[in-house]
Design a protein around this motif. Structure first.
Motif, PDB file in Angstrom:
ATOM      1  N   ASP B  87      32.983  81.535  86.200  1.00  0.00           N
ATOM      2  CA  ASP B  87      32.612  80.127  86.355  1.00  0.00           C
ATOM      3  C   ASP B  87      33.501  79.148  85.581  1.00  0.00           C
ATOM      4  N   VAL B  88      34.546  79.669  84.947  1.00  0.00           N
ATOM      5  CA  VAL B  88      35.415  78.779  84.159  1.00  0.00           C
ATOM      6  C   VAL B  88      35.858  77.568  84.981  1.00  0.00           C
ATOM      7  N   ILE B  91      32.841  75.178  85.695  1.00  0.00           N
ATOM      8  CA  ILE B  91      32.289  74.499  84.526  1.00  0.00           C
ATOM      9  C   ILE B  91      33.228  73.394  84.048  1.00  0.00           C
ATOM     10  N   GLY B  92      34.513  73.669  84.106  1.00  0.00           N
ATOM     11  CA  GLY B  92      35.468  72.667  83.613  1.00  0.00           C
ATOM     12  C   GLY B  92      35.338  72.503  82.113  1.00  0.00           C
ATOM     13  N   ARG B  93      35.469  71.284  81.626  1.00  0.00           N
ATOM     14  CA  ARG B  93      35.427  71.063  80.186  1.00  0.00           C
ATOM     15  C   ARG B  93      34.106  70.444  79.730  1.00  0.00           C
ATOM     16  N   GLY B  94      33.167  70.238  80.664  1.00  0.00           N
ATOM     17  CA  GLY B  94      31.817  69.832  80.275  1.00  0.00           C
ATOM     18  C   GLY B  94      31.671  68.408  79.779  1.00  0.00           C
ATOM     19  N   HIS B  95      32.693  67.585  79.922  1.00  0.00           N
ATOM     20  CA  HIS B  95      32.611  66.232  79.359  1.00  0.00           C
ATOM     21  C   HIS B  95      32.041  65.239  80.374  1.00  0.00           C
ATOM     22  N   LYS B 106      30.663  65.945  88.177  1.00  0.00           N
ATOM     23  CA  LYS B 106      32.033  66.376  87.890  1.00  0.00           C
ATOM     24  C   LYS B 106      32.882  66.220  89.148  1.00  0.00           C
ATOM     25  N   ARG B 194      44.869  77.472  77.655  1.00  0.00           N
ATOM     26  CA  ARG B 194      43.722  76.698  78.116  1.00  0.00           C
ATOM     27  C   ARG B 194      43.389  77.132  79.546  1.00  0.00           C
ATOM     28  N   GLU B 195      42.417  78.052  79.635  1.00  0.00           N
ATOM     29  CA  GLU B 195      42.138  78.747  80.888  1.00  0.00           C
ATOM     30  C   GLU B 195      41.675  77.818  82.004  1.00  0.00           C
TER      31      GLU B 195
END
Lengths: 542, 670
Positions: B87-88, B91-95, B106, B194-195
């Motif tokens: 799910d990386v 999900i992204g960076r969650g900001h 998002k 940074r995956e």
């Protein structure tokens, strides 16, 4: 001299100039800061203010700090007056009774002089990783402020451009991470100076009378907008209450009660009836309490419009002294956020019946911190994170998954690869937590699952709130799944542990974190069948 | 006679520029053919009569990748990733960039969860194998991809930027089962940590690759069929060119292929006029782009976002704001606002006479007399000044001022917003706009340039020759370039011989990638990303010697001081990455003569133009009438597709290369 009468263009240019001046301060701070908590998690805020502490332009990294810089400036001015400030000075302050937040949040500010006259301030607030609390990391069981680090009252660090090395040394000496502390402080100073230059250039261009008159016009625009928006909410008294698990020291819940009164174009938020001052650190000074309520107001009232000193004039906040929202001067304040985030969410819930189209079901209601402290080849290391979770569903659709909590904004999570390069940690899993979103006509967002392994002995701090009362659903929607954290020592069975302070673990310990989901909105049986099928197909819900 | 050709495809026109040594460039313009862009390119070649047999360089800016992404018409992509990290990408960076929005969503990802397949493998942060690649899990993945009807595959494995062996192994295994399907490996599209960002880059590349590949093959084939003997070159986002073959495999590098031509052209003007420091502004109907040429080089960024999705790829650094001729002038709560909403092309500004009733920046210019009647808009449109006045009047009455006053004030607001965009690239880096000349192009740039220069205390403005095909002309002024990067995470004092070894391996990589372009004239530019230990953001410092010596440290401290106003020479430094550009100059010679030919009448008329609240009788000149003898402002200069305003206090002449050079007159106003 004739009264100033700036043209519409001047008003608009001045308005934008203060905002972009603050943006410039923010970029400067992010890019030169030392600590990930500033440059990635954006636990900081900057702004430009007049001599009454009213906002001229802001660039919040942490929306939670929306109103706290102005409140801090007003508190400092109240104590010190305006005559103490000189050109080229830089001040700092972190005391919770003045700033409202924990001692790690250090406010740096600079007076702005124009032709020898004080015209305003620029200010930056940022989280420092260590200010000498009783333990490294994020102390979870402090019972008074003296256990939480160095208290700095309003202190002049730079006088007419000259840094007082003794004060700097004193502060650095009290930190476990002096290099990062000095780096972050210098970044804040640099940001404030950038703001001073911009302020001066704006006044140099238009002259103070036109700038002053433009500010007044901008404030009037913002106030009108706020009043119109509140007036559109039906008059009435709206209440909601809820509780946190505990304050980290006692085992009893922490109660929060919110009573919102809409009368014409004004809103009053009364926190009377909420918990007494906590023994543990769930306490916030009045400046931060008001700032959080202003943020929740902003969620509901013109969320897209920029903020200025003209906003919130129709908002009254009542927080009786002696409660966790307005505690004594020596109260522990390290976890100054959880009850505020709950209060914010409760405000949205209270008004959801009056303005459902502006509201949402319960969302990530805590900062969900996991911190590792230990030694590596570079000395002491500290990896601190705030984890994402599911947001509440709303009348327009499902809640978003894996998003940072309401107090933070442009926060970015910690990349796995960066974490593993920097610290003796390994991640085995980082994914969405299937089925964690509250059911409803619109589904709550999903929390996440993260599984850590320690590669060397270290200390772990865990702070996960809202396990007992997770993110609620609205209008028939169900609550999201509560967070669930287990610690697995080598060869032992998992132990559920939402909070832990200074837990020493060997290499090979695993920590499995499941964060909470958002609340659902509306009757689950009314969910669009395509949405149900899609969730099943993708494994997001059963 | 050998020639060099560039083709740029815009929204409305496809522009072609042909250069041959000793004569002025020729320009061909045909309508863009959206249903099949190649048709327009062929049309432009035929219209201009380009002898492709004697073409030694054919260069093209393609919008194929960018449009595929923005219009979401890309490939069906499968993503293969490390077990535990499915799910990386989702999900992204969650900001939450819109921090007061309770309903924040998002950016829409380019694939969904069912398109992501986990395999068993894992590297540690130092490249140690924790779990070898499990063949069985890859075969299961291959089967799912085969049955899923996918067009392309992206592979992103944790820590592949440290050691690519697992990704290579996975590709080999997938290839056995999926022969022919494009497989993009994350360490090849962006070998950086940074995956999420690396995954996003690989997925985006896979998403656009089939379309870009097909387009480039088709256009190459068409050109060869018409006699082109050299390989087609494509402009990359970094301003350099690469062969179409390479571009097809590196689609992510072409995302800004179209817009960068202007910036490269700006750099060329700077060289011709000996102005190494230029601020380039490109203003059209909806947006205003700023870029910087500093010490003769184009400013690059190593990462950017498109539609909210991060891409790790070098690109010319552009700051874009929503300010253009179509930006709407309106009142909001008693305040005067300009944009960001645009009237677009339908109905467009009121002065277009297509029924637009909201006033725009173009209407303000029209009413102030700065868009003269002799200027034909977009070819044949006649300017409706009365409609512009009516539209402005509607808004002006709310402020209790007249339409002319409103027009000037709205432009003041616009110019300030533009100046802020420029300050973001200059003042914030310790640079002063005063030390730059301003190069203005795009349909609306030259209208505003002098006012912007006043705002920023800039003394010189260049309006390039051929502003109507400037991007295409610019492409010809570039070079062949290939950028490579590798994460190089080390303490400054621990570097030892690693740096030299890393540089050697990057050179080999450049050689391999550039293939036939890697001639004996290949040269390298190496720079390193450095930061203070513990920081995140790094500064890019050119590497003079191949070692981590005191000079490099000194350069870093100095650059830090310039950028942030403070530095800490005592503090330890660390390396983050090494970047290298392999560069080869284009073959042959460019043209040098003035672009202008034909003999239009000099003075086209005189009309009132408002400057600072006063109507001033102002001559309207055809551009060809401006020569080496300076002409004093106020004067309006018209040519096909653009208008240049020379306000009082400015003068203009036509300089080397046929560029207009505006300067402040002695005693000129500020």
């Amino acid at each position: 001299m004739s009264p100033a009468n700036p043209t519409p263009a001047t008003v608009e240019v001045v308005r934008n100039a203060f905002i972009s001046g603050a943006e410039q301060m923010r970029r400067n701070l992010y890019r030169s800061a030392y600590s990930p908590v500033i440059y990635e998690m954006k636990d900081c805020s900057v702004g430009i203010y007049d001599t009454d502490g009213r906002l001229l332009g802001q660039a919040p990294g942490l929306p939670f700090f929306l109103g706290s810089l102005g409140g801090t400036l007003r508190a400092v001015i109240e104590r010190k007056g305006l005559d103490v400030f000189g050109e080229g000075d830089i001040w700092l302050v972190n005391d919770s009774t003045i700033c409202g937040s924990h001692l790690n949040d250090v406010t740096v500010f600079a007076p702005v002089f124009i032709e020898g006259v004080l015209r305003g301030f620029t200010a930056a607030k940022a989280h420092w990783n260590d200010v000498g609390a009783k333990e490294a990391g994020y102390v979870g069981d402090s019972v008074d402020i003296f256990q939480e680090g160095l208290r700095i009252g309003p202190t002049r660090l730079v006088t007419a451009g000259v840094l007082d090395q003794q004060i700097l040394d004193l502060i650095a000496l009290n930190s476990r991470f002096p290099t990062a502390l000095i780096g972050d402080l210098m970044a804040e100073i640099s940001a404030c100076r950038t703001g001073v230059e911009r302020f001066q250039s704006i006044v140099a261009r238009f002259g103070w009378p036109d700038v002053e008159a433009s500010i007044a016009a901008v404030f009037a625009q913002a106030e009108t907008l706020d009043r119109e928006s509140v007036a559109a909410i039906p008059d009435g008294v709206y209440t909601a209450e809820g509780h946190l698990d505990n304050d980290g020291v006692l085992t009893t819940p922490v109660h929060v009660r919110v009573r919102v009164t809409i009368a014409g174009d004004s809103m009053t938020v009364d926190l009377t009836g909420s918990n007494e001052q906590c023994t543990g650190s769930i306490n916030s000074g009045i400046v931060q309490t008001r700032s959080a309520i202003e943020q929740a107001f902003k969620f509901l009232v013109n969320p897209q419009a920029p903020v200025s000193g003209g906003n919130f004039r129709n908002l009254e906040v009542i927080a009786p002294s002696g409660t966790c929202f307005n505690p004594s001067e020596t109260a522990a304040c390290l976890h100054y956020g959880p009850h505020l985030m709950l209060a914010m969410d409760l405000m949205v819930r209270a008004l959801s019946t009056a303005v459902p189209d502006r509201a949402a079901a319960g969302h990530v209601g805590d900062s969900w911190n996991i911190t590792f402290v230990g030694e590596d080849r570079n000395g002491l290391f500290l990896s601190g994170e705030s984890l994402t979770g599911g947001w509440g569903a709303h009348a327009g659709g499902d809640g978003e998954s894996a998003l940072i909590h309401s107090a933070a904004g442009d926060f970015k999570n910690f990349p796995i690869e960066t974490m593993e390069q920097r610290y003796p940690l390994r991640l085995h899993r980082h994914g969405l937590r299937d089925g964690s979103g509250g059911k409803g006509r619109f589904r709550g967002g999903l929390g996440i699952v993260r599984e850590y392994e320690t590669l060397s002995p270290c200390t772990v701090q865990l702070w996960f709130e809202r396990t007992e009362e997770p993110s609620w659903g609205l209008f028939g929607g169900e609550a999201g799944a509560p967070p669930e954290i287990s610690v697995i020592l080598p060869g032992e069975a998992p132990v559920l542990m939402p909070k832990a302070n200074g837990l020493r673990v060997p290499a090979g310990a695993r920590i499995l974190v499941k964060t909470g989901g958002g609340g659902g909105w509306g009757d689950p049986t009314e969910r669009d069948p395509d949405g149900v099928l899609r969730d099943r197909r993708l494994g997001l819900a059963d | 006679m050998m020639n060099r050709v560039a083709v740029d495809i815009g929204g409305t026109f496809t522009d072609l520029v042909i250069e041959s040594a000793g004569s002025p460039p020729r320009i061909g313009k045909v309508l863009t053919t959206p249903h099949d862009l190649v048709e327009g390119v062929v049309g432009a070649i035929e219209a201009a009569g380009v002898p492709l047999e004697s073409t030694e360089l054919f260069i093209h800016g393609t919008t194929s990748g960018l449009n595929t992404l923005l219009e979401r018409r890309g490939a069906k992509v499968a993503l293969v990733t490390t077990r535990g990290f499915r799910d990386v990408y989702l999900i992204g960076r969650g900001h939450r960039p819109d921090m007061y929005d309770l309903r924040y969503r998002k950016p829409e990802p380019l694939l969904e969860r069912s398109d992501i397949i986990e395999i068993d493998e894992r590297l540690a942060a130092d490249g140690t194998v924790l779990t070898p690649v499990d063949r069985n899990s890859v075969e299961i993945a291959a089967k799912a991809i085969d049955e899923g009807g996918y067009d392309a595959v992206a592979v992103c494995l944790i820590h592949s930027y440290v050691d690519p062996r697992h990704e290579l192994e996975v590709r080999a295994l997938l290839d056995e089962h999926l022969g022919g399907l494009p497989i993009l490996l994350s360490h090849e599209t962006a070998p950086e940590w940074r995956e999420y960002e690396r995954t996003s880059t690989a997925v985006t590349s896979a998403y656009i690759t089939p379309k870009v590949h097909a387009y480039l093959q088709r256009i190459s084939a068409e050109l060869q069929a018409r006699g082109l003997k050299v390989p087609l070159h494509i402009t990359q986002s970094n301003g350099g060119a690469m062969t179409a073959d390479l571009a097809a495999d590196r689609a992510a590098l072409t995302l800004f292929s179209g817009p960068v031509g202007g910036v490269v052209g700006g750099r060329a003007i700077g060289r011709q006029l000996d102005r190494p420091n230029l601020i380039c502004i490109d203003m059209g109907g909806t947006s205003f782009d700023v870029s910087l040429v500093r010490d003769g080089e184009v400013g690059l960024q190593s990462e950017f976002e498109l539609a909210g999705l991060p891409i790790l790829a070098p690109a010319v650094e552009l700051v874009t704001i929503g300010a253009g001729g179509g930006s709407v002038i309106h009142e909001e709560l008693g305040g005067l606002r300009v944009g960001p909403r645009s009237a677009g092309s339908t109905p467009g500004p009121a002065c277009y006479g297509h029924g637009g009733t909201e006033p725009t920046v173009s209407d303000a210019n029209a009413l102030l007399g700065r868009l003269p009647a002799q200027q034909r808009l977009a070819g044949s449109m006649v300017l409706d000044v009365a409609a512009a006045e009516r539209a402005l009047e509607n808004v002006a009455s709310g402020f209790g001022i007249g339409p002319v006053e409103l027009a000037e004030q709205a432009l003041e607001v616009t110019h300030f917003a533009m100046a802020e965009a420029i300050r973001e690239l200059t003042v914030e880096r310790g640079l002063h706009p005063r030390d730059f000349a301003l190069a203005a192009f795009g349909g609306a740039g030259p209208l505003h340039a002098a006012f912007l220069a006043d705002e920023l205390e800039i003394d010189e403005v260049v309006i390039p020759a051929h502003p109507g095909a400037f991007s295409a002309w610019g492409m010809l002024q570039g070079d062949v370039r290939y950028d490579v990067v590798t994460t190089f995470y080390r303490r400054f004092e621990d570097v030892g011989d690693d740096l030299a070894a890393t540089i050697e391996s990057l050179k080999e990589k450049v050689h391999r990638a550039m293939g036939s372009d890697a001639t004996t004239r290949l040269r390298f530019e190496v720079s390193v990303e450095l930061r203070y230990v513990g920081q995140e953001y790094s500064l890019l410092i050119p590497l003079v010697e191949q070692s981590a010596d005191s000079q490099l440290a000194g350069d870093f401290h100095a650059a830090y001081l310039t950028r942030y106003g403070h530095s800490n020479p005592e503090a330890p430094i660390e390396f983050v990455a090494v970047r290298m550009a392999g560069i080869v100059d284009f073959p042959g010679e460019g043209s040098d003569g003035a672009a202008m030919s034909g003999s239009a009448p000099g003075v086209l008329g005189t009309q009132d133009v408002v400057f600072g609240g006063r109507a001033v009788a102002t001559r309207v000149l055809d551009r060809s009438a401006v020569g080496a003898e300076p002409v004093e402002g106020p004067v309006i200069i018209v040519e096909q597709s653009t208008t240049t305003v020379v306000p009082p206090g400015w003068r203009v002449d036509s300089n080397r290369g046929g560029h207009l050079l505006m300067t402040r007159s002695i005693g000129g106003s500020r």
